[in-house]
Design a protein around this motif. Structure first.
Motif, PDB file in Angstrom:
ATOM      1  N   LYS A 177       0.883  -1.172   0.010  1.00  0.00           N
ATOM      2  CA  LYS A 177       0.025   0.122  -0.020  1.00  0.00           C
ATOM      3  C   LYS A 177       0.823   1.244  -0.031  1.00  0.00           C
ATOM      4  N   ASP A 178       1.956   1.033   0.814  1.00  0.00           N
ATOM      5  CA  ASP A 178       2.867   2.208   1.067  1.00  0.00           C
ATOM      6  C   ASP A 178       3.555   2.408  -0.484  1.00  0.00           C
ATOM      7  N   LYS A 179       3.655   1.305  -1.161  1.00  0.00           N
ATOM      8  CA  LYS A 179       4.753   1.418  -2.331  1.00  0.00           C
ATOM      9  C   LYS A 179       3.632   1.836  -3.459  1.00  0.00           C
ATOM     10  N   LEU A 180       2.387   1.612  -3.527  1.00  0.00           N
ATOM     11  CA  LEU A 180       1.372   2.160  -4.475  1.00  0.00           C
ATOM     12  C   LEU A 180       1.332   3.547  -4.440  1.00  0.00           C
ATOM     13  N   LYS A 181       1.441   4.253  -3.155  1.00  0.00           N
ATOM     14  CA  LYS A 181       1.444   5.427  -3.039  1.00  0.00           C
ATOM     15  C   LYS A 181       2.542   6.055  -3.792  1.00  0.00           C
ATOM     16  N   ALA A 182       3.736   5.262  -3.523  1.00  0.00           N
ATOM     17  CA  ALA A 182       4.896   6.265  -4.331  1.00  0.00           C
ATOM     18  C   ALA A 182       4.984   5.825  -5.648  1.00  0.00           C
ATOM     19  N   VAL A 183       4.344   4.978  -6.157  1.00  0.00           N
ATOM     20  CA  VAL A 183       4.170   4.615  -7.557  1.00  0.00           C
ATOM     21  C   VAL A 183       3.458   5.655  -8.099  1.00  0.00           C
ATOM     22  N   ARG A 184       2.259   5.679  -7.665  1.00  0.00           N
ATOM     23  CA  ARG A 184       1.341   6.739  -8.144  1.00  0.00           C
ATOM     24  C   ARG A 184       1.795   8.196  -8.351  1.00  0.00           C
ATOM     25  N   LYS A 185       2.593   8.568  -7.130  1.00  0.00           N
ATOM     26  CA  LYS A 185       3.332   9.707  -7.245  1.00  0.00           C
ATOM     27  C   LYS A 185       4.186   9.969  -8.197  1.00  0.00           C
ATOM     28  N   ASP A 186       5.168   8.990  -8.587  1.00  0.00           N
ATOM     29  CA  ASP A 186       6.102   8.590  -9.873  1.00  0.00           C
ATOM     30  C   ASP A 186       5.231   8.818 -11.108  1.00  0.00           C
ATOM     31  N   ILE A 187       4.162   8.269 -11.230  1.00  0.00           N
ATOM     32  CA  ILE A 187       3.111   8.218 -12.586  1.00  0.00           C
ATOM     33  C   ILE A 187       2.899   9.790 -12.585  1.00  0.00           C
ATOM     34  N   LYS A 188       2.289  10.381 -11.782  1.00  0.00           N
ATOM     35  CA  LYS A 188       2.088  11.882 -11.688  1.00  0.00           C
ATOM     36  C   LYS A 188       3.190  12.675 -12.393  1.00  0.00           C
ATOM     37  N   THR A 189       4.357  12.307 -11.810  1.00  0.00           N
ATOM     38  CA  THR A 189       5.649  13.205 -12.106  1.00  0.00           C
ATOM     39  C   THR A 189       5.948  12.867 -13.489  1.00  0.00           C
ATOM     40  N   GLU A 194       2.670   2.149 -14.665  1.00  0.00           N
ATOM     41  CA  GLU A 194       1.462   1.612 -14.435  1.00  0.00           C
ATOM     42  C   GLU A 194       1.200   0.407 -14.435  1.00  0.00           C
ATOM     43  N   ALA A 195       1.984  -0.369 -15.022  1.00  0.00           N
ATOM     44  CA  ALA A 195       1.816  -2.102 -14.832  1.00  0.00           C
ATOM     45  C   ALA A 195       2.366  -2.296 -13.363  1.00  0.00           C
ATOM     46  N   GLU A 196       3.299  -1.752 -12.943  1.00  0.00           N
ATOM     47  CA  GLU A 196       3.634  -1.883 -11.458  1.00  0.00           C
ATOM     48  C   GLU A 196       2.335  -1.545 -10.667  1.00  0.00           C
ATOM     49  N   GLU A 197       1.573  -0.325 -11.008  1.00  0.00           N
ATOM     50  CA  GLU A 197       0.507  -0.004 -10.150  1.00  0.00           C
ATOM     51  C   GLU A 197      -0.421  -1.324 -10.141  1.00  0.00           C
ATOM     52  N   ASN A 236      -0.384  -4.338 -10.898  1.00  0.00           N
ATOM     53  CA  ASN A 236       0.175  -5.351  -9.956  1.00  0.00           C
ATOM     54  C   ASN A 236       0.084  -5.493  -8.616  1.00  0.00           C
ATOM     55  N   LEU A 237       0.331  -4.218  -8.082  1.00  0.00           N
ATOM     56  CA  LEU A 237       0.187  -3.845  -6.536  1.00  0.00           C
ATOM     57  C   LEU A 237      -1.305  -3.758  -6.168  1.00  0.00           C
ATOM     58  N   LEU A 238      -1.969  -3.139  -7.114  1.00  0.00           N
ATOM     59  CA  LEU A 238      -3.494  -3.247  -6.824  1.00  0.00           C
ATOM     60  C   LEU A 238      -4.142  -4.897  -6.914  1.00  0.00           C
ATOM     61  N   TYR A 239      -3.586  -5.541  -7.486  1.00  0.00           N
ATOM     62  CA  TYR A 239      -4.068  -6.973  -7.611  1.00  0.00           C
ATOM     63  C   TYR A 239      -3.619  -7.690  -6.569  1.00  0.00           C
ATOM     64  N   LYS A 240      -2.302  -7.390  -6.068  1.00  0.00           N
ATOM     65  CA  LYS A 240      -1.692  -8.098  -4.656  1.00  0.00           C
ATOM     66  C   LYS A 240      -2.446  -7.500  -3.445  1.00  0.00           C
ATOM     67  N   ILE A 241      -2.861  -6.222  -3.574  1.00  0.00           N
ATOM     68  CA  ILE A 241      -3.412  -5.646  -2.405  1.00  0.00           C
ATOM     69  C   ILE A 241      -4.913  -6.006  -2.394  1.00  0.00           C
ATOM     70  N   SER A 242      -5.408  -6.188  -3.389  1.00  0.00           N
ATOM     71  CA  SER A 242      -7.046  -6.675  -3.493  1.00  0.00           C
ATOM     72  C   SER A 242      -7.111  -7.985  -2.533  1.00  0.00           C
ATOM     73  N   LYS A 243      -6.314  -8.861  -2.706  1.00  0.00           N
ATOM     74  CA  LYS A 243      -6.505 -10.204  -2.088  1.00  0.00           C
ATOM     75  C   LYS A 243      -6.609 -10.110  -0.597  1.00  0.00           C
ATOM     76  N   LEU A 244      -6.204  -9.014   0.085  1.00  0.00           N
ATOM     77  CA  LEU A 244      -6.487  -8.849   1.641  1.00  0.00           C
ATOM     78  C   LEU A 244      -7.511  -7.560   1.820  1.00  0.00           C
ATOM     79  N   GLU A 245      -7.589  -6.808   0.748  1.00  0.00           N
ATOM     80  CA  GLU A 245      -8.427  -5.517   1.097  1.00  0.00           C
ATOM     81  C   GLU A 245      -9.631  -6.017   1.756  1.00  0.00           C
TER      82      GLU A 245
END
Length: 171
Positions: free
Chosen positions: A22-34, A102-105, A107-116
């Motif tokens: 979840k923390d990494k997802l925030k960082a990836v989304r910030k990198d995508i915006k940049t 975006e691909a990393e995002e 993948n992270l969403l998929y992994k997170i959704s398993k427990l979310e």
């Protein structure tokens, strides 16, 4: 039901991974915006031919400023073309980088959704415990103080919570 040690550790590992992702997802989304901002900036510079070059060939003295070339292109024209080519290459690189992010995002969403879904169904007290233990990585003593419980009760609480999550997660 009492969990065996291996399943308990596996479930706890999944919980630590969940909060890390979840923390990494925030960082990836910030990198995508940049990346998106840089792409737009480069597109604008290319579109408006916004390049800065030295109009004089390096090493040219104060005398003659006329340059002849067999291709009939002046030094300035060649430098402008080179600068735009460089920006187009950088633009392509930034776009590829954005697609990878975006691909990393995804993948992270998929992994997170398993427990979310499982975590969202828990009550506030359980969520607070999960955040303190697996996100903030506090020790059981600090969690006991934060949750106004005895240390033994916190251990029992963790045991039941991880057991419930394991039952949902691995069944």
């Amino acid at each position: 039901m009492h969990l065996d040690k291996q399943l308990f550790k596996k479930t706890e590992g999944a919980l630590y991974g969940y909060f890390k992702d979840k923390d990494k997802l925030k960082a990836v989304r910030k990198d995508i915006k940049t990346a998106e901002n840089l792409i737009e900036l480069l597109k604008d510079k290319i579109k408006n031919c916004n390049v800065s070059i030295d109009p004089y060939q390096p090493g040219a003295g104060e005398g003659e400023r006329v340059q002849s070339s067999p291709s009939t292109s002046s030094y300035v024209e060649k430098e402008i073309i080179k600068a735009i080519d460089d920006m187009e290459r950088e633009l392509a690189k930034r776009i590829r980088s954005k697609y990878k992010l975006e691909a990393e995002e995804r993948n992270l969403l998929y992994k997170i959704s398993k427990l979310e879904n499982n975590i969202e169904m828990l009550n506030d007290e359980c969520k607070k415990f999960l955040n303190l233990k697996y996100k903030d990585k506090l020790g059981m003593r600090e969690i006991a103080l934060e949750m106004n419980m005895s240390k033994n009760k916190v251990y029992d609480f963790r045991e039941r919570l991880v057991e419930d999550i394991a039952q949902f997660r691995w069944s």
